[in-house]
Each structure stands twice: as structure tokens, then as C-alpha cells.
Motif scaffolding. Structure first.
Motif, short mmCIF file in Angstrom:
data_model
loop_
_atom_site.label_atom_id
_atom_site.label_comp_id
_atom_site.label_asym_id
_atom_site.label_seq_id
_atom_site.Cartn_x
_atom_site.Cartn_y
_atom_site.Cartn_z
N GLU A 8 -50.25 30.72 22.76
CA GLU A 8 -49.64 29.53 22.15
C GLU A 8 -49.45 28.45 23.20
OE1 GLU A 8 -48.30 27.41 18.89
OE2 GLU A 8 -49.06 29.45 18.87
N PRO A 11 -46.80 22.05 23.14
CA PRO A 11 -47.21 20.72 22.65
C PRO A 11 -46.87 19.64 23.66
CG PRO A 11 -45.18 21.42 21.59
CD PRO A 11 -45.65 22.57 22.43
N SER A 14 -42.67 16.74 21.22
CA SER A 14 -41.82 17.32 20.17
C SER A 14 -41.08 16.17 19.50
CB SER A 14 -40.79 18.30 20.75
OG SER A 14 -41.42 19.41 21.33
N TRP A 44 -48.68 18.45 19.15
CA TRP A 44 -47.34 17.98 18.83
C TRP A 44 -46.67 18.97 17.90
CZ3 TRP A 44 -45.91 16.06 13.83
CH2 TRP A 44 -46.94 16.15 12.90
N GLU A 45 -45.37 18.84 17.78
CA GLU A 45 -44.59 19.64 16.85
C GLU A 45 -43.45 18.78 16.34
OE1 GLU A 45 -42.70 22.96 18.82
OE2 GLU A 45 -41.53 21.65 20.13
N THR A 46 -42.95 19.15 15.18
CA THR A 46 -41.75 18.53 14.64
C THR A 46 -40.73 19.64 14.41
OG1 THR A 46 -42.90 16.71 13.57
CG2 THR A 46 -40.76 17.29 12.67
N ARG A 68 -48.03 23.54 7.21
CA ARG A 68 -48.03 22.64 8.36
C ARG A 68 -47.60 23.41 9.62
NH1 ARG A 68 -46.21 20.13 3.81
NH2 ARG A 68 -47.10 18.09 3.34
N TRP A 70 -47.45 22.55 12.52
CA TRP A 70 -46.72 21.69 13.48
C TRP A 70 -45.25 21.52 13.11
CZ3 TRP A 70 -44.89 17.71 10.58
CH2 TRP A 70 -45.61 17.34 9.44
N ARG A 72 -41.50 23.03 12.36
CA ARG A 72 -40.55 24.13 12.49
C ARG A 72 -39.21 23.66 11.97
NH1 ARG A 72 -39.62 26.49 17.74
NH2 ARG A 72 -39.70 24.43 18.65
#
Length: 146
Positions: A8, A11, A14, A44-46, A68, A70, A72
Motif C-alpha cells: 500500500e 498518498p 490527504s 490521494w485519499e479523503t 471509492r 480513495w 475512508r
């Protein structure tokens, strides 16, 4: 996002979003996040933090996260307030750059990209403030301490 060997990857950015009773506006928020950051270089992640919503916000986040990767979600046990919800999201963020936005979309998600560019150009911190009389976003960079 995973590396070639299946590990993993962290990103590059965030995006932390505290949410409270946003079940109706959640689809638009997620659409804007995806259209803004979908092609972001480095991944990226949200992290959406549900601050004790009384509507179906949490159920909406759970359903949305299934489609999705991306997204969490963090669910607080009760309503703590926007700042504690933000801190909970910051604690979960894995990106080398972290942006915090409001779920109400009064400031466009796309405005975050300008802030990210300032950080990538060397700023330690970049922030924006809305000038309500002009409805403009002003980007500021603090000076670096010695």
C-alpha cells in the motif's frame, strides 16, 4: 494505491473533511473531490469524519467507500464539534500534504489545488481565507522562521 510489489503506497495528499448531517450534500461533495483529485499525481485519499450526524451521513459514507478506494470514513461516538472532528481526521491522514476542507462546499474543492502547489513549491504551510465582500479566495504563505 499500491506499488508494483503490492504494498500500500502512501498518498501524496490527504483531504480531511469533517461532516455533520451531510447526507443530502454528500454525493455532490464526493463528485467534486473525485473530479478535482482523480488525476492527482502521487495519489490521494479523503478522510471524512462523521461528527455524530443525526441523519444518514454515516450510511452514505459507508456505501460510497465501497466504490471509492480513495475514501475512508471515521465515525465519532457522539458530536464533539468541528475542531475535534478535524483533529480525528488529521490523526488518520497518511499523505505528505494534508488539506482540510468544509463539507458545505462554500469554498470550492478545486481551490485546494492552488494551496497544494504552494506547498510543493516550498511553503511549509499554505492557507486561504475568503473575502466575503468580494467572494474571492486569497492565498497566503507565512514567512519561514529562522
Amino acid at each position: 494505491m499500491k506499488t508494483a510489489d503490492g504494498i500500500e503506497a502512501m498518498p501524496a495528499i490527504s483531504v480531511v473533511v469533517p461532516v455533520l448531517d451531510e447526507a443530502e450534500s454528500l454525493p455532490k461533495l464526493l463528485e467534486q473531490l473525485e473530479s478535482t483529485f482523480g488525476g492527482f499525481d502521487g495519489g490521494w485519499e479523503t478522510i471524512a469524519v462523521d461528527d455524530g450526524s443525526g441523519d444518514n451521513t454515516w450510511a452514505g459514507l459507508v456505501d460510497a467507500a465501497k466504490e471509492r478506494p480513495w475514501l475512508r470514513g471515521v465515525r465519532l461516538a457522539r458530536r464533539f464539534g468541528q475542531h475535534p472532528a478535524t483533529f480525528a481526521g488529521l490523526a488518520e491522514a497518511r499523505g505528505s500534504i494534508i488539506a482540510v476542507i468544509d463539507a458545505d462546499l462554500q469554498v470550492g474543492v478545486q481551490d485546494v489545488l492552488e494551496l497544494v502547489e504552494k506547498v510543493r513549491d516550498g511553503a511549509d504551510v499554505a492557507f486561504a481565507a475568503r473575502d466575503h465582500s468580494l467572494s474571492l479566495i486569497h492565498i497566503s504563505e507565512p514567512t519561514r522562521p529562522y
